[in-house]
Design an enzyme around this catalytic site. Structure first.
Site, PDB file in Angstrom:
ATOM      1  N   PHE A 115      -8.933  22.971  15.210  1.00 36.19           N
ATOM      2  CA  PHE A 115      -9.388  22.237  14.027  1.00 36.19           C
ATOM      3  C   PHE A 115     -10.341  21.123  14.453  1.00 36.19           C
ATOM      4  CE2 PHE A 115      -9.082  18.530  11.289  1.00 36.19           C
ATOM      5  CZ  PHE A 115      -9.344  19.072  10.044  1.00 36.19           C
ATOM      6  N   ASP A 167       0.846  -1.186   0.000  1.00 36.93           N
ATOM      7  CA  ASP A 167       0.000   0.000   0.000  1.00 36.93           C
ATOM      8  C   ASP A 167       0.885   1.241   0.000  1.00 36.93           C
ATOM      9  OD1 ASP A 167      -2.652  -0.828  -0.111  1.00 36.93           O
ATOM     10  OD2 ASP A 167      -2.602  -1.447   1.984  1.00 36.93           O
ATOM     11  N   THR A 192     -15.752  21.300  10.968  1.00 38.64           N
ATOM     12  CA  THR A 192     -15.539  22.621  10.368  1.00 38.64           C
ATOM     13  C   THR A 192     -14.425  22.604   9.326  1.00 38.64           C
ATOM     14  OG1 THR A 192     -13.922  23.270  12.055  1.00 38.64           O
ATOM     15  CG2 THR A 192     -16.246  23.716  12.524  1.00 38.64           C
ATOM     16  N   ASP A 205      -9.271  -6.148   3.109  1.00 42.61           N
ATOM     17  CA  ASP A 205      -7.990  -6.732   2.709  1.00 42.61           C
ATOM     18  C   ASP A 205      -7.956  -8.245   2.914  1.00 42.61           C
ATOM     19  OD1 ASP A 205      -6.740  -4.323   1.965  1.00 42.61           O
ATOM     20  OD2 ASP A 205      -6.222  -3.883   4.047  1.00 42.61           O
ATOM     21  N   ASP A 264      -4.738  -4.466   6.734  1.00 42.28           N
ATOM     22  CA  ASP A 264      -5.302  -4.406   8.082  1.00 42.28           C
ATOM     23  C   ASP A 264      -6.825  -4.412   8.121  1.00 42.28           C
ATOM     24  OD1 ASP A 264      -5.778  -1.940   7.031  1.00 42.28           O
ATOM     25  OD2 ASP A 264      -4.918  -0.787   8.676  1.00 42.28           O
ATOM     26  N   ASP A 290      -4.028  23.815  15.610  1.00 36.94           N
ATOM     27  CA  ASP A 290      -4.294  22.571  14.879  1.00 36.94           C
ATOM     28  C   ASP A 290      -3.343  21.485  15.382  1.00 36.94           C
ATOM     29  OD1 ASP A 290      -4.806  20.543  13.130  1.00 36.94           O
ATOM     30  OD2 ASP A 290      -4.474  21.705  11.294  1.00 36.94           O
TER      31      ASP A 290
END
Length: 700
Positions: free
Chosen positions: A384, A314, A388, A534, A530, A351
């Site tokens: 954050f 991946d 929003t 998969d 995971d 944030d």
């Protein structure tokens, strides 16, 4: 913790406790029922029994033979040393299992039954039961979170002290028995019967109790058995040749080869070295994988990892860091780079996401914007949130005006701008579209109703990953990156990472289809995953590594579980499998070369009495290039060397030969040169030194 201690320091191979346990197990393993699984060592065992009986028979008849006694003792030592190598490999696993067993404590659980809560022992839980776990409680058995979200301490299993989040309805819903809930309340559906939990499987596997012979091991055992039959036929015909030669030279028939000598000769010529170490090599391969915090459900999986030639990886978290990082600040027209960087950093202070922190760090490193002191009475932090998709800060200026810095997704900032009677510039829209098309994540920064510019967030390719792929390519392994990105973005990242191929816009069914196509073309495929989606691909892959943090379906589908849940672990697993195959190949080469050398060292010495007359050396003495003193010292020296070489090679069998990413042809060439030549030379040196020692001590 087991895993934590193992990460800091590998368990010592030769601690007193492990050696004492292995010594005791060496005698227990003398059971014919156990030894018959190893045909080569079973023949040595049979020879030891017969030679012992011959010695006892002659002793009872009044004929004591120190030579026959020593032969019998060293044949038993050969079997015991082979058992010791296997027992010490198992002993290390059992030492690790003891730590795991401490996690299996019998606790009380709160079971939901018909809407009521009742206390029951963990041993009474059955598959399908619903259990309530609150902060501070131990999870009683393996299960899936079906309700709620909580922090879980999994250090008893993984060694990682930081708690992890487990929640219902996602790919992080699986929980393991023996772990501890740190916060909140969750409802778990039990997914394993008693005795079949993940912890139970781990204990059985590290103890070696369920280790089955792998296909390569079985094939090698057949080869060794074939060589044993050939040498057996050669040995049983020797008395006839010696009888003819004794008659021809007028020597008595009593000088013919005795049964203990024939048994000793057979034991020295058959591949006892690799036969005695074969099981230890397999066990230690699984153990080395465990050192990397990976549990293999079978030795076959470890071996298959060594044969893998296609890896499906991946992109996110494996090839890239997984967390998008700020890589560029693009100011809007009329805005200086410094002004934009300052606003971007201020709007990201609240944030706490990895993306937000990366913006603060990027502004500090590129524009030298260091930490600043903000008066809490004059500032309001806007944190954050996923709802929003905006973070920011409101700063009250001395003149009473308020600076409203905001950073967020373009649509969220556009709405913020329009709500403040501003407009969203066309060139900023074009920049946002361009970055999004390239697979990046654009974030827009605004000051009140003015757009200041765009932050380019990119999933960064991991440092050193390109060289790792180059190593895999050297070993003949092809890498395929799997991503949901569009083909243009996928191609750019694939080129930067150095993978051989990529799959863009890949869905779960695409992964499964790709694995089947590769296997149909004769390739062995490894992959890591995971999620429940998969599971089909993990089950189809020859080596499927499931994340410990993933779903129960993924863990059951794969044939390995990565306790660290580190996507790049797939590369280490392949390297461990390669090392296992290299170790087995190296010691097999050494053993067979050893047998050839011992044949040419011993047979000429045994033939010294033939065609002799008047006490003068016979013509065959010219073949005794090692100048061994007597036939008896030659055969006894060979038997002693044959036993001691097993002990000498135990550390190499358990630790493995040094791994280097090389093509198979070069590895084979080096094995032949190093272990083949070493196997040919060492018997000549070892047997000669032992012969000198035995004669100096008058033991023959």
């Amino acid at each position: 913790m087991l895993m934590e201690s193992r990460q800091k320091k590998e368990i010592n191979l030769f601690t007193g406790r492990i050696i004492i346990t292995a010594f005791r197990e060496s005698f227990i393993k003398l059971s014919p029922v156990k030894l018959v699984r190893n045909p080569v060592m079973f023949i040595v065992f049979t020879g030891a029994v017969i030679s012992t009986l011959v010695f006892i028979k002659n002793l009872l008849a009044g004929h004591f033979s120190g030579f026959e006694l020593q032969i019998s003792i060293w044949l038993w030592f050969t079997v015991l040393f082979a058992n010791f190598s296997e027992a010490i490999a198992e002993g290390r696993g059992k030492a690790q299992a003891e730590s795991l067993k401490k996690s299996k404590i019998n606790i009380k659980a709160i079971r939901l039954s018909s809407g009521r809560e009742e206390f029951v022992l963990a041993t009474e839980l059955k598959k399908g039961d619903l259990v309530v776990c609150s902060a501070g409680s131990i999870i009683p058995s393996d299960g899936e979170v079906v309700e709620g979200i909580a922090s879980v301490d999994e250090s008893a299993i993984t060694g990682e002290s930081a708690p992890v989040i487990r929640e219902s309805g996602g790919d992080r819903s699986a929980v393991t028995g023996g772990t501890k809930v740190i916060s909140d309340r969750i409802v778990i559906k039990i997914t394993a019967e008693q005795g079949s939990t993940f912890l139970d499987h781990m204990i059985a596997l590290v103890e070696g109790a369920k280790r089955q012979k792998t296909p390569n091991e079985i094939a090698l055992t057949i080869l060794l058995s074939g060589l044993t039959v050939i040498f057996f036929m050669a040995v049983v015909t020797l008395p006839a040749f010696f009888s003819y030669s004794l008659d021809s030279s007028g020597l008595p028939k009593e000088m013919n080869l005795s049964l203990p000598v024939l048994i000793s000769l057979l034991v020295c010529l058959i591949p006892t070295t690799i036969g005695g170490l074969l099981s230890a090599i397999g066990i230690s391969g699984m153990d080395r994988l465990l050192q990397k915090n990976v549990i293999a459900t079978s030795g076959k999986a470890v071996e298959a990892a060594g044969d893998v030639d296609v890896l499906l990886l991946d992109k996110t978290g494996t090839i890239t860091l997984g967390n998008r990082m700020a890589t560029d600040f693009i100011p809007a027209e009329g805005v200086s780079a410094e002004e934009f960087a300052d606003a971007a950093q201020l709007s990201s202070l609240a944030d706490e996401t990895p993306e937000g922190r990366s913006i603060v760090v990027f502004a500090k490193e590129k524009y030298n914007l260091r930490g600043r002191t903000l008066n809490s009475a004059e500032t309001v932090m806007i944190k954050f949130t996923a709802k929003t998709r905006i973070s920011g800060i409101d700063i009250r200026l001395p003149d009473g005006k308020i600076k409203c810095y905001r950073k967020g997704a373009s649509e969220s900032i556009k709405k913020f701008i329009e709500d403040n009677d501003g407009f969203f510039p066309q060139n900023v829209k074009e920049t946002v579209t361009r970055l999004a098309t390239q697979g990046a994540t654009p974030l827009v920064v605004a000051d009140n109703n003015k757009v200041l510019g765009v932050i380019n967030l990119k999933d960064i390719v991991k440092g050193g990953i390109k060289s790792r792929f180059e190593q895999l390519r050297t070993m003949g392994i092809r890498t395929v990156m799997i991503t949901g990105d569009n083909p243009l973005t996928a191609a750019a990242i694939a080129a930067e990472a150095g993978v051989d191929d990529f799959m863009a816009e890949a869905r779960p069914e695409d992964k499964l289809s790709r694995i089947r196509i590769e296997q149909a073309n004769g390739h062995l495929v490894g992959m890591i995953g995971d999620g429940t989606n998969d599971a089909p691909a993990l089950a189809q892959a020859d080596v499927g590594i499931a994340m410990n943090t993933g779903t129960q379906a993924a863990r059951e589908a794969g044939n390995m579980v990565d306790l660290d849940s580190n996507p790049t672990k797939l590369i280490e697993v392949v390297e461990t499998g390669k090392q296992l195959l290299m170790t087995r190949g190296a010691l097999t080469t050494f053993s067979i070369a050893n047998d050839v050398a011992k044949y040419f060292a011993i047979i000429p010495a045994l033939a010294l009495p033939l065609y002799t007359s008047a006490g003068k050396p016979g013509p065959l003495s010219a073949l005794n290039v090692m100048h061994l003193a007597t036939p008896e010292s030659a055969i006894l020296s060979a038997v002693v060397f044959n036993a001691l070489i097993i002990i000498a090679l135990i550390p190499l069998a358990l630790k493995g030969v040094r791994y280097r990413p090389l093509p198979a042809e070069r590895v084979l060439g080096e094995n032949i040169l190093i272990y083949g030549a070493g196997g040919l030379i060492s018997p000549f040196i070892g047997i000669k030194l032992i012969d000198i020692l035995l004669n100096s001590l008058h033991l023959v």
